[in-house]
Design a protein around this motif. Structure first.
Motif: not given
Length: 262
Positions: A146-150
């Protein structure tokens, strides 16, 4: 004098006249009339962009799209000019951004890594991959995913504005243009456009519910991320994340379509 004469005619009549005459005076009138639309689209595109991307530059890029839309619009297609122009304006902005190569290489590589993972997983599974499955395939926790998507949010809008070359000489279209099917086109190209449209619709329908809602509200209802956040009762940054994930999934679908997997 020219404007007063124009004011006596309906917009449909003006478009019919412009199609025949290509009158510079009418072109100027349409440019003045629809400049607010350029600024509106530029404003939507600017959300999530890095500070190095100036709003005024986006407006300038969008003006090329407006002019292109005015010159190519065919009132006989029964599509409202505003609907047609929004796609052209947005496409022109992204074309220029792509040429400027404004996305940092590291971000582009991460976006590609996520997309490639989705492509591989979904071709193997034959269905939409979950976030947990994508994270596992990438060898990270779901939270890290999820952090990478952000991190790639703000760049993923390019995915729905990529160019699809039709193979008909130098003819090409934006994926967002796939709903168009001009009668003057080569029949093979028309068939391909219909196939792309089918894949896009299928991809939207197969999205997780919240991602599907974001895509529909953003691209079809023309709401901003902030407005969508109010509708779904989540933060604007969460909407940006959902939008990014939906675009990566849809781009993966189109990649698999190109490869003949779906």
């Amino acid at each position: 004098m020219a404007d007063s004469l124009c004011d006596e005619k309906t917009e449909d009549e003006l478009w019919a006249e412009f199609k025949k005459t290509k009158s510079p005076a009418l072109r100027d009138k349409f440019i003045r009339q629809y400049m607010p639309l350029v600024k509106y689209v530029a404003g939507k595109v600017s959300v999530g962009m890095p500070g190095s991307v100036e709003f005024d530059d986006l407006v300038g890029f969008g003006q090329f799209g407006l002019l292109d839309a005015i010159n190519k619009y065919d009132p006989d297609k029964n599509v409202k000019f505003k609907t047609y122009a929004v796609t052209r304006i947005r496409g022109a902005i992204f074309d220029e951004l792509r040429q400027l190569d404004w996305v940092p290489r590291s971000v582009r590589q991460k976006s590609r890594e996520i997309e490639d993972t989705i492509v591989e997983l979904e071709s193997k599974l034959g269905r939409t991959a979950t976030d947990a499955e994508i994270a596992k395939q990438m060898g990270v926790s779901e939270e890290e995913y999820q952090h990478e998507v952000m991190k790639v949010s703000g760049t993923s809008m390019l995915s729905l504005n990529d160019v699809w070359y039709s193979g008909d000489g130098d003819d090409h279209m934006l994926i967002g243009d796939s709903i168009e099917s001009p009668a003057s086109m080569n029949p093979d190209v028309q068939v391909e456009r219909e196939e792309i449209r089918r894949v896009i619709i299928q991809a939207i329908n197969e999205l997780p519910e919240k991602e599907k809602m974001v895509i529909i509200l953003y691209y079809h209802e023309d709401l901003t991320f902030k407005e969508i956040g109010q509708v779904l009762d989540v933060s604007e940054s969460r909407i940006s994340q959902l939008h990014t994930k939906a675009n990566l999934r849809m781009r993966a679908k189109l990649t698999n379509f190109r490869k003949g997997i779906i």
